[in-house]
Design an enzyme around this catalytic site. Sequence first.
Site, PDB file in Angstrom:
ATOM      1  N   ASN A   8       0.917  -1.199  -0.198  1.00  0.00           N
ATOM      2  CA  ASN A   8      -0.101  -0.014  -0.068  1.00  0.00           C
ATOM      3  C   ASN A   8       1.030   1.128  -0.031  1.00  0.00           C
ATOM      4  OD1 ASN A   8      -1.760   2.102   0.402  1.00  0.00           O
ATOM      5  ND2 ASN A   8      -2.302   1.379   2.504  1.00  0.00           N
ATOM      6  N   TRP A   9       0.971   1.793  -1.276  1.00  0.00           N
ATOM      7  CA  TRP A   9       2.134   2.944  -1.202  1.00  0.00           C
ATOM      8  C   TRP A   9       1.364   4.171  -0.679  1.00  0.00           C
ATOM      9  CZ3 TRP A   9       3.728   2.241  -7.220  1.00  0.00           C
ATOM     10  CH2 TRP A   9       4.661   1.120  -7.185  1.00  0.00           C
ATOM     11  N   LYS A  10       0.206   4.203  -0.530  1.00  0.00           N
ATOM     12  CA  LYS A  10      -0.543   5.353   0.093  1.00  0.00           C
ATOM     13  C   LYS A  10      -0.223   6.419  -0.483  1.00  0.00           C
ATOM     14  CE  LYS A  10      -0.334   3.164   4.682  1.00  0.00           C
ATOM     15  NZ  LYS A  10      -0.244   3.374   6.107  1.00  0.00           N
ATOM     16  N   HIS A  88      -9.915   0.906   4.581  1.00  0.00           N
ATOM     17  CA  HIS A  88      -8.635   1.452   5.298  1.00  0.00           C
ATOM     18  C   HIS A  88      -8.864   2.246   6.535  1.00  0.00           C
ATOM     19  CE1 HIS A  88      -4.466   2.582   6.386  1.00  0.00           C
ATOM     20  NE2 HIS A  88      -3.969   1.423   5.677  1.00  0.00           N
ATOM     21  N   GLU A  90      -7.121   4.589   7.723  1.00  0.00           N
ATOM     22  CA  GLU A  90      -6.834   6.129   7.441  1.00  0.00           C
ATOM     23  C   GLU A  90      -7.930   6.674   6.746  1.00  0.00           C
ATOM     24  OE1 GLU A  90      -2.741   5.469   5.621  1.00  0.00           O
ATOM     25  OE2 GLU A  90      -2.157   4.959   7.367  1.00  0.00           O
ATOM     26  N   GLU A 152      -6.065  -5.470  10.105  1.00  0.00           N
ATOM     27  CA  GLU A 152      -4.920  -4.383  10.543  1.00  0.00           C
ATOM     28  C   GLU A 152      -5.180  -3.708  11.918  1.00  0.00           C
ATOM     29  OE1 GLU A 152      -2.730  -2.915   6.764  1.00  0.00           O
ATOM     30  OE2 GLU A 152      -4.502  -1.740   7.018  1.00  0.00           O
TER      31      GLU A 152
HETATM   32  P1  PGA Z   1       2.355   0.001   7.864  1.00  0.00           P
HETATM   33  O1  PGA Z   1       0.758   0.467   7.144  1.00  0.00           O
HETATM   34  O2  PGA Z   1       2.892  -1.179   7.363  1.00  0.00           O
HETATM   35  O3  PGA Z   1       2.924   1.310   7.572  1.00  0.00           O
HETATM   36  O4  PGA Z   1       1.997  -0.040   9.169  1.00  0.00           O
HETATM   37  C1  PGA Z   1      -0.048  -0.500   6.960  1.00  0.00           C
HETATM   38  C2  PGA Z   1      -1.115  -0.277   6.217  1.00  0.00           C
HETATM   39  O5  PGA Z   1      -1.512   1.042   6.373  1.00  0.00           O
HETATM   40  O6  PGA Z   1      -1.915  -0.831   5.353  1.00  0.00           O
END
Ligand code: PGA
Length: 229
Positions: A8-10, A88, A90, A152
Site C-alpha cells: 500500500n504505497w499510500k 482502510h 486511514e 490491521e
Molecule cells: P504500515 O501500514 O505497514 O506502515 O503499518 C499498513 C497499512 O496502512 O496498510
Amino acid sequence: MKKIIVANWKMFGSIGSWNKYIEELRPFLSPQVHVVLCPPFPYLFSASQEGIDIGAQNCHEKLQGPFTGEVSAKMLRDVGCTYVIIGHSERRHHESDAQIVNKINSAREAGLVPILCVGETKQEREKNETRQVLERQLREHIPLQDIIVAYEPVWAIGTGVSADTADIVETHGFIKSLVPGRSILYGGSVNGSNAHSILSQHNVDGVLVGGASIEASQFGPIIQAGVAV
Ligand code: PGA
C-alpha cells in the site's frame, strides 16, 4: 497456497521514483508468491508489469455518476486493476459501515477483488472489544466468498509496533471462524525483519504492507519471506 504480499504505497512517490522502484523490485519477484501493488491513482499505469497484480487504495460507492474527483471500481478495472483496498483505517474516519458495504458491492460488480480492512483501535483493544469490533466490521460481508480480509489493528499501523504473533494467530483464527475459506492478511508495521515470522503463522495468508513497501529495497525482502515460508 501462495502467500499474498500487498504493497500500500499510500500517498507517496513520483513517476520517477516508482519507475525506478519497479526496476529494483524485479529481481525479488517469484512465481511462488502473489505480489499486489496498490499505487496512488495517477501511478496505476507505471506499476502495471508482468508478474505483478495491481490494486487501488479506494474506490467510489457508485459505478458512475456526477461525483467530481471520484474514481469508480469500473474505471479501475478498465485500467487493469484486479484488487481494491476498502475500509482502510486511514479512511474509515470519514466513511460509514454502510458506505463500505456499497464500495464492496461496487468492487465485486466491476470484477475487482476487494481487500477489506478491519481492525480495532487502541482504546477498543484496551476495553477488550476487539472481537465485537471485528464482528461489526465483518457482519455484512460474511456471505461473500470473493473477498480478502486484512486484519490491521489500528494501533499497529505506521507505529513500528506490530501485533505479536500470538495475538495475530488468535485474531486470525477468530476471523476465519466468521469468514471461513477466505484469505486473511495481516497488516500493521510489517517489515523485512518480522515478515517471515508473521507469514509463518497459522491462518496468515499474506501481509498488507504500508511504510515498508515504499522502498523496493525494504519491500523485496518481505516478498522473499513470502517465498521462504
Ligand atoms: P504500515 O501500514 O505497514 O506502515 O503499518 C499498513 C497499512 O496502512 O496498510
